[in-house]
Design a protein around this motif. Structure first.
Motif, PDB file in Angstrom:
ATOM      1  N   LEU A  68      64.887  -3.296  36.451  1.00  0.00           N
ATOM      2  CA  LEU A  68      64.378  -3.758  37.733  1.00  0.00           C
ATOM      3  C   LEU A  68      63.159  -2.949  38.168  1.00  0.00           C
ATOM      4  CD1 LEU A  68      67.737  -3.841  39.737  1.00  0.00           C
ATOM      5  CD2 LEU A  68      66.627  -5.783  38.609  1.00  0.00           C
ATOM      6  N   LEU A  69      62.305  -3.583  38.946  1.00  0.00           N
ATOM      7  CA  LEU A  69      61.288  -2.934  39.750  1.00  0.00           C
ATOM      8  C   LEU A  69      61.630  -3.257  41.192  1.00  0.00           C
ATOM      9  CD1 LEU A  69      58.085  -3.896  37.750  1.00  0.00           C
ATOM     10  CD2 LEU A  69      59.200  -1.650  37.830  1.00  0.00           C
ATOM     11  N   TYR A  70      61.479  -2.289  42.085  1.00  0.00           N
ATOM     12  CA  TYR A  70      61.840  -2.518  43.478  1.00  0.00           C
ATOM     13  C   TYR A  70      60.840  -1.841  44.402  1.00  0.00           C
ATOM     14  CZ  TYR A  70      63.948   2.040  42.564  1.00  0.00           C
ATOM     15  OH  TYR A  70      64.159   3.333  42.171  1.00  0.00           O
ATOM     16  N   HIS A  71      60.758  -2.367  45.607  1.00  0.00           N
ATOM     17  CA  HIS A  71      59.929  -1.739  46.643  1.00  0.00           C
ATOM     18  C   HIS A  71      60.567  -2.008  48.002  1.00  0.00           C
ATOM     19  CE1 HIS A  71      58.217  -5.842  46.402  1.00  0.00           C
ATOM     20  NE2 HIS A  71      58.110  -5.712  47.722  1.00  0.00           N
ATOM     21  N   CYS A  72      60.267  -1.107  48.943  1.00  0.00           N
ATOM     22  CA  CYS A  72      60.856  -1.269  50.270  1.00  0.00           C
ATOM     23  C   CYS A  72      60.012  -0.566  51.320  1.00  0.00           C
ATOM     24  CB  CYS A  72      62.284  -0.719  50.306  1.00  0.00           C
ATOM     25  SG  CYS A  72      62.396   1.073  50.188  1.00  0.00           S
ATOM     26  N   SER A  73      60.279  -0.929  52.564  1.00  0.00           N
ATOM     27  CA  SER A  73      59.781  -0.168  53.708  1.00  0.00           C
ATOM     28  C   SER A  73      61.004   0.461  54.379  1.00  0.00           C
ATOM     29  CB  SER A  73      59.022  -1.077  54.687  1.00  0.00           C
ATOM     30  OG  SER A  73      59.879  -2.062  55.220  1.00  0.00           O
ATOM     31  N   THR A  74      60.812   1.658  54.896  1.00  0.00           N
ATOM     32  CA  THR A  74      61.913   2.378  55.528  1.00  0.00           C
ATOM     33  C   THR A  74      61.819   2.288  57.046  1.00  0.00           C
ATOM     34  OG1 THR A  74      60.757   4.487  55.699  1.00  0.00           O
ATOM     35  CG2 THR A  74      61.899   4.018  53.606  1.00  0.00           C
ATOM     36  N   LEU A  75      62.864   2.738  57.707  1.00  0.00           N
ATOM     37  CA  LEU A  75      62.867   2.743  59.175  1.00  0.00           C
ATOM     38  C   LEU A  75      61.809   3.683  59.735  1.00  0.00           C
ATOM     39  CD1 LEU A  75      66.710   2.701  59.915  1.00  0.00           C
ATOM     40  CD2 LEU A  75      65.085   0.786  59.965  1.00  0.00           C
ATOM     41  N   GLY A  82      59.842   1.748  42.968  1.00  0.00           N
ATOM     42  CA  GLY A  82      60.477   2.435  41.852  1.00  0.00           C
ATOM     43  C   GLY A  82      60.922   1.489  40.757  1.00  0.00           C
ATOM     44  N   TRP A  83      61.538   2.062  39.731  1.00  0.00           N
ATOM     45  CA  TRP A  83      62.052   1.341  38.576  1.00  0.00           C
ATOM     46  C   TRP A  83      63.506   1.734  38.356  1.00  0.00           C
ATOM     47  CZ3 TRP A  83      64.284   4.188  34.783  1.00  0.00           C
ATOM     48  CH2 TRP A  83      63.976   5.553  34.768  1.00  0.00           C
ATOM     49  N   SER A  84      64.248   0.899  37.655  1.00  0.00           N
ATOM     50  CA  SER A  84      65.607   1.263  37.259  1.00  0.00           C
ATOM     51  C   SER A  84      66.016   0.500  36.016  1.00  0.00           C
ATOM     52  CB  SER A  84      66.612   1.018  38.390  1.00  0.00           C
ATOM     53  OG  SER A  84      66.709  -0.353  38.690  1.00  0.00           O
ATOM     54  N   ARG A  85      66.925   1.104  35.263  1.00  0.00           N
ATOM     55  CA  ARG A  85      67.571   0.459  34.124  1.00  0.00           C
ATOM     56  C   ARG A  85      69.058   0.551  34.366  1.00  0.00           C
ATOM     57  NH1 ARG A  85      63.402   3.317  31.953  1.00  0.00           N
ATOM     58  NH2 ARG A  85      61.779   2.033  31.057  1.00  0.00           N
ATOM     59  N   GLY A  86      69.751  -0.583  34.235  1.00  0.00           N
ATOM     60  CA  GLY A  86      71.149  -0.601  34.632  1.00  0.00           C
ATOM     61  C   GLY A  86      72.079  -1.275  33.664  1.00  0.00           C
ATOM     62  N   THR A  87      73.349  -0.998  33.895  1.00  0.00           N
ATOM     63  CA  THR A  87      74.440  -1.605  33.144  1.00  0.00           C
ATOM     64  C   THR A  87      75.342  -2.344  34.114  1.00  0.00           C
ATOM     65  OG1 THR A  87      74.375   0.183  31.540  1.00  0.00           O
ATOM     66  CG2 THR A  87      76.368  -1.152  31.587  1.00  0.00           C
ATOM     67  N   VAL A  88      75.695  -3.577  33.772  1.00  0.00           N
ATOM     68  CA  VAL A  88      76.588  -4.402  34.578  1.00  0.00           C
ATOM     69  C   VAL A  88      77.990  -4.273  33.983  1.00  0.00           C
ATOM     70  CG1 VAL A  88      77.071  -6.732  35.397  1.00  0.00           C
ATOM     71  CG2 VAL A  88      74.691  -5.988  35.064  1.00  0.00           C
ATOM     72  N   GLY A  89      78.965  -3.940  34.828  1.00  0.00           N
ATOM     73  CA  GLY A  89      80.336  -3.771  34.356  1.00  0.00           C
ATOM     74  C   GLY A  89      81.332  -4.404  35.299  1.00  0.00           C
ATOM     75  N   VAL A  90      82.594  -4.114  35.064  1.00  0.00           N
ATOM     76  CA  VAL A  90      83.687  -4.634  35.886  1.00  0.00           C
ATOM     77  C   VAL A  90      84.673  -3.495  36.110  1.00  0.00           C
ATOM     78  CG1 VAL A  90      85.530  -6.354  36.058  1.00  0.00           C
ATOM     79  CG2 VAL A  90      83.430  -6.900  34.808  1.00  0.00           C
ATOM     80  N   ASP A  91      85.102  -3.296  37.370  1.00  0.00           N
ATOM     81  CA  ASP A  91      86.074  -2.245  37.657  1.00  0.00           C
ATOM     82  C   ASP A  91      87.506  -2.758  37.485  1.00  0.00           C
ATOM     83  OD1 ASP A  91      86.721  -3.654  39.999  1.00  0.00           O
ATOM     84  OD2 ASP A  91      85.701  -2.234  41.324  1.00  0.00           O
ATOM     85  N   ASP A  92      88.477  -1.892  37.716  1.00  0.00           N
ATOM     86  CA  ASP A  92      89.888  -2.238  37.523  1.00  0.00           C
ATOM     87  C   ASP A  92      90.349  -3.381  38.427  1.00  0.00           C
ATOM     88  OD1 ASP A  92      90.099  -0.307  35.574  1.00  0.00           O
ATOM     89  OD2 ASP A  92      90.899   1.211  36.937  1.00  0.00           O
TER      90      ASP A  92
END
Length: 121
Positions: A68-75, A82-92
């Protein structure tokens, strides 16, 4: 026919997530993420906590991985990206989980790891 992004689309599309752990990041338990997936392309929005408004785009990179690439404005008026690399999983409990490594590209410095869990109901 199942494609490489079928499982991720099923787990992310039109679902909401909140932070389960993000000790070095901006988002917190009050930040809500909404994801959409179409043919391997990911888009979404997020807001809450210190985030006034945020957007993300990304892609499916494997049977359980995304980037992902993401951007935001803060309060406080900051603009961050920023950037991120992720893993999609499942919890119990059967809820979808997301685990990321991430870093800032603009507006802040640093990097970290974070995890998110699906908001059910």
């Amino acid at each position: 026919m199942e494609t490489p992004f079928s499982q991720i689309s099923e787990r992310l599309n039109n679902r909401r997530f909140t932070v389960a752990g993000n000790p070095h990041g901006l988002s917190d338990a009050d930040t809500i993420f909404q994801y959409h997936v179409e043919e391997g392309a990911i888009s979404g929005t997020y807001q809450g906590g210190r985030v006034r408004s945020g957007n993300l785009i990304g892609r499916v990179t494997g049977p359980a991985t995304i980037e992902l690439l993401y951007h935001c404005s803060t309060l406080t008026g900051e603009l961050l990206a920023g950037w991120s690399r992720g893993t999609v999983g499942v919890d119990d409990a059967g809820s979808t989980t997301l685990t990321f490594v991430w870093g800032w590209l603009s507006g802040a410095t640093g990097d970290g790891e974070s995890c998110y869990v699906e908001l059910v109901g």
